[in-house]
Design a protein around this motif. Structure first.
Motif, PDB file in Angstrom:
ATOM      1  N   ASP A  87       0.827  -1.204   0.000  1.00  9.04           N
ATOM      2  CA  ASP A  87       0.000   0.000   0.000  1.00  9.04           C
ATOM      3  C   ASP A  87       0.865   1.259   0.000  1.00  9.04           C
TER       4      ASP A  87
ATOM      5  N   LEU B 244     -11.053   9.809   6.215  1.00  2.10           N
ATOM      6  CA  LEU B 244     -10.231   8.855   5.464  1.00  2.10           C
ATOM      7  C   LEU B 244     -11.093   8.073   4.475  1.00  2.10           C
TER       8      LEU B 244
ATOM      9  N   ALA C 184      -8.949   6.402   1.507  1.00  3.60           N
ATOM     10  CA  ALA C 184      -7.744   5.879   2.150  1.00  3.60           C
ATOM     11  C   ALA C 184      -7.859   4.392   2.450  1.00  3.60           C
TER      12      ALA C 184
ATOM     13  N   THR D 250      -8.206   0.902   1.341  1.00  3.64           N
ATOM     14  CA  THR D 250      -7.981   0.211   0.070  1.00  3.64           C
ATOM     15  C   THR D 250      -8.372  -1.252   0.110  1.00  3.64           C
TER      16      THR D 250
ATOM     17  N   LYS E  33      -1.049   6.444   2.646  1.00  3.53           N
ATOM     18  CA  LYS E  33      -2.262   5.818   3.174  1.00  3.53           C
ATOM     19  C   LYS E  33      -1.945   4.946   4.382  1.00  3.53           C
TER      20      LYS E  33
END
Length: 449
Positions: free
Chosen positions: A353, A396, A401, A403, A357
């Motif tokens: 990632d 977020l 943010a 994922t 994030k």
């Protein structure tokens, strides 16, 4: 037999299109109650400082009435929204939303009799000296009746709403449809794994034979405890749709907040349930994961807490418990590398990632760990941590943010953790969570696999 009370509720809608129509009406009621400005505020905060949803009491009542009529999986979602609505809704709307924890519309008498006849036989009434037809509680999957058998046993009978078990799949499909088509999920995240896990969990909750087995397992783990009571199952009057158990006196645990109880009593109850949560995770390897406050009764005469509703009981693999041990230890030590490792193990973040994030999510975990990072008792009564976590998490969410979905099996533990801490807040308790947690952080492999 007591016959002077009756159930006058409406039948449970069971066909998928019918339930989708009701769910659509509930969503419409919610959107109409929030209004255009509220929808914009929900999307981008609209300059508000408190971030609360301004939902009118009239609209909230229409929304909760619709979910109470539907019962089943969609009512479960509404109950979760109501666990501590003061963080999200105005106080007036939160008060009405809270009614979802304690009620669903009772089934009509004709339906109740059909269920009893189908499950216990045409002469079911001959087993009882007294049967109270007016339910003492009704929730998302069933309603509870008080009874006394011919041989003198005082029982509580949980009787499942007809059609609820059969509607679980359609409810989950309908919720998935709304999640995918109404922008309820961050971009790139597939809600299906979580929905599939919810489907399995709800089918388990609707299987009262499985719940009876979980209740007996949990009772064996708790044993003859001076602080907790798990009712016995009465197998001769239990089926897959009826669960007969000891009747237990008490009031829902959150009633301790109404001013009639001393601060010491509130803090004792909050401490006991927090400690029990840790025992579930690190000792039992088994957790009751439905945080509905109505699942915990307080018996003022004995001082014991009665534990109810084991339909949402999950086993906890030792590997999962070990990941939470690592996360807790890293949070206490403010160990960024350890937080990242544990977050990867729990599925919060991925190995590849983007760093920005990852950093944002790690900071959210740091914020959430304020409860056990405190040196000494944490005062839930004066804390605004839930608002801060909610606001940061919402931001977020809107910034995409998130994922990935965490391991679905851990989501129900999150529900338990949040529920216990929300209860601590409701009771305005001061508890030393760090002191309770520390013994579990130095040991390994204590959790049953």
């Amino acid at each position: 037999m007591t016959t002077n009370a009756s159930s006058t509720g409406l039948a449970v809608p069971s066909r998928r299109l019918g339930r989708l129509w009701h769910l659509g009406r509930a969503t419409t009621d919610l959107a109409a109650g929030i209004g255009v400005r509220g929808m914009i505020d929900m999307a981008r905060n609209g300059g508000r400082t408190d971030g609360r949803i301004q939902l009118s009491p009239a609209a909230t009542k229409r929304f909760t009435d619709r979910l109470a009529r539907m019962r089943g999986a969609v009512m479960k979602v509404g109950q979760l929204m109501s666990m501590d609505g003061t963080d999200v809704f105005t106080p007036e709307a939160a008060e009405i939303m809270a009614t979802l924890r304690d009620r669903a519309e009772a089934m009509p008498m004709s339906q109740l009799n059909r269920v009893l006849t189908s499950e216990l036989g045409r002469d079911w009434n001959k087993a009882f000296r007294r049967f109270e037809f007016q339910p003492i509680a009704a929730a998302s999957i069933g309603q509870v009746h008080r009874a006394e058998t011919r041989d003198g046993r005082r029982l509580a009978l949980k009787i499942q709403f007809p059609g609820v078990r059969e509607s679980i799949d359609s409810d989950i499909d309908n919720l998935g449809f709304l999640a995918r088509n109404l922008g309820m999920m961050p971009k790139g995240i597939d809600p299906q794994p979580l929905l599939d896990e919810a489907r399995v969990q709800l089918h388990r909750e609707a299987d009262y034979e499985a719940e009876a087995a979980s209740m007996m397992d949990y009772r064996a783990l708790v044993g003859e405890d001076a602080d907790f009571f798990v009712p016995r199952v009465h197998a001769d009057l239990s089926t897959s749709r009826i669960l007969a158990m000891d009747f237990a006196d008490g009031v829902p645990i959150d009633r301790l907040a109404d001013g009639r109880y001393r601060q010491a009593e509130r803090e004792r109850a909050a401490t006991l349930l927090t400690r029990l949560m840790l025992r579930e995770l690190f000792e039992f390897g088994l957790a009751q994961t439905d945080p509905n406050f109505g699942n915990f009764l307080y018996d003022a005469d004995s001082g014991r807490i009665v534990l109810l509703d084991f339909g949402a009981t999950n086993t906890i693999p030792s590997t999962l418990a070990e990941s939470y041990r690592l996360l807790s230890r890293a949070a206490l030590e403010d160990d960024a590398a350890g937080l990242r490792q544990a977050s990867v193990q729990l599925g919060y973040i991925g190995e590849e990632d983007p760093e920005d994030k990852v950093a944002a999510l790690i900071e959210l975990i740091r914020l959430s760990s304020e409860i056990f990072a405190a040196d000494g008792p944490y005062d839930f009564g004066t804390s605004n941590l839930f608002e801060r976590v909610y606001t940061r998490g919402r931001d977020l969410f809107l910034d995409d943010a998130f994922t990935r979905m965490p391991d679905p099996s851990s989501m129900f533990l999150h529900r338990k953790f949040v529920g216990v801490f929300m209860l601590c807040r409701r009771l305005r308790a001061r508890i030393d969570f760090r002191d309770m947690l520390m013994p579990y952080l130095s040991a390994r492999d204590q959790c049953a696999s």
